[in-house]
Design an enzyme around this catalytic site. Sequence first.
Site, PDB file in Angstrom:
ATOM      1  N   LYS A 225       0.837  -1.210   0.000  1.00 36.68           N
ATOM      2  CA  LYS A 225       0.000   0.000   0.000  1.00 36.68           C
ATOM      3  C   LYS A 225       0.872   1.261   0.000  1.00 36.68           C
ATOM      4  O   LYS A 225       2.017   1.250   0.456  1.00 36.68           O
ATOM      5  CB  LYS A 225      -0.940  -0.018   1.211  1.00 36.68           C
ATOM      6  CG  LYS A 225      -1.988  -1.163   1.160  1.00 36.68           C
ATOM      7  CD  LYS A 225      -3.289  -0.750   0.529  1.00 36.68           C
ATOM      8  CE  LYS A 225      -4.206  -1.936   0.223  1.00 36.68           C
ATOM      9  NZ  LYS A 225      -5.088  -2.303   1.318  1.00 36.68           N
ATOM     10  N   ARG A 259      -3.885 -10.101   4.259  1.00 36.72           N
ATOM     11  CA  ARG A 259      -4.093 -10.217   2.803  1.00 36.72           C
ATOM     12  C   ARG A 259      -2.837  -9.695   2.120  1.00 36.72           C
ATOM     13  O   ARG A 259      -2.513  -8.511   2.268  1.00 36.72           O
ATOM     14  CB  ARG A 259      -5.331  -9.394   2.420  1.00 36.72           C
ATOM     15  CG  ARG A 259      -5.729  -9.487   0.966  1.00 36.72           C
ATOM     16  CD  ARG A 259      -6.967  -8.636   0.699  1.00 36.72           C
ATOM     17  NE  ARG A 259      -7.377  -8.724  -0.688  1.00 36.72           N
ATOM     18  CZ  ARG A 259      -6.857  -7.993  -1.667  1.00 36.72           C
ATOM     19  NH1 ARG A 259      -5.936  -7.094  -1.414  1.00 36.72           N
ATOM     20  NH2 ARG A 259      -7.280  -8.155  -2.902  1.00 36.72           N
TER      21      ARG A 259
END
Length: 285
Positions: A225, A259
Site C-alpha cells: 500500500k 491479505r
Amino acid sequence: MGRFMHWQTTRFQIDLARPRVMGIVNLTPDSFSDGAAHATASAAVAHCERLLAEGADILDIGGESSRPGAEAVPVEEELRRVLPVLDAALTLGCPVSVDTAKPEVIRAALDRGADIVNDIRALRADGAAALVAAHPGCGVCLMHMQGEPRSMQAEPRYRDVVAEVAAFLAERAAVLRQLGVAPSRIVLDPGIGFGKTPQHNFELLRRQEELLALGHPLLLGWSRKSSLGILTGRPAGERMVASVAAALAAVERGARVVRVHDVAPTVDALKVWGAAALPRWPTIR
Ligand code: 9MG
C-alpha cells in the site's frame, strides 16, 4: 482476538488460533501488482497454485481494481474475469474468497461454491447483504472505506479515525447479524488505504485493539500500500519487506488474517513470529 477462534465459510471452518495468510489473485489488467501478468485464466490459476505452494491459507480472487483512482468495471466484464478462475481455484482444496462488491458477482460466486465474500463496500450495495444472509454458511469480510476508489484519496477526513471506523464496522456487522448471519461467519477489516492518509492508517495500526473489541476477527491488508511507499520512499514493486513488517505488526496487535501479494516471505516471517510468541506453535523438533 474476540470470541471467534474460527472463521466459518462455505466449505471450511478456518482455525484462527494461528494467523492466516490470504494470497491476492488480481485479475485486473490495470492492477498495481500482478494483474497484467495474470490476464489469462490459465496464468491466473498457475498463480493460485504458486501461492498455495508458498503457504497461502486462503486465495482472494478479484476482477475489479480498487486502487485509488480506479474506474468501475462493468458487471459482465468482472464475471468474465472472475468465474473461470474461481471454478478452477475451487478445485485446489483451499478456501476461496471472491473480492467483489457487486450483487450479481456475489450471487454467481456463491452459486459456484465460493467460500468467502470479501467486500470493500461491506455489503452496502442493494441486495448484497441479503444474498450473503440467504446463503447457509459462506464467510464474509466487511471492510471500511471512506468515499469511492475513484476519489477516496482526494481529501480523507475524520475526527477520530479509529472510533469512526469501529462504529461503521460495528453497524455493518450488526446489520448482518440481524439478517441471521452467524457471528462466526463475519470478519472485519479497517480498510488500510481506502479513504485514509498514512497518518490515519498508522493510527489504525497503533490502536488496533480498539477494533478487536468489536468481537470479530480482524483481516488486515497492508500489502504494497502507498502508506508503506511514503514511509520507505519505495515504489510498489519494492515494498515486500515493508509489507511483511506491516503484516507482522498487524498480527502482533491481534489481526488473524493478512491479505498479501508476497506469500512466501510473509509465511516465513509469521513462522518466526509464532515460534517467538507462542511456545507451543509451531512444533520445533
Ligand atoms: C480488495 N482489497 C484491496 N485491499 C484490501 C484490503 O486492505 N482489505 C480487503 N479486505 N480487501 C482489499
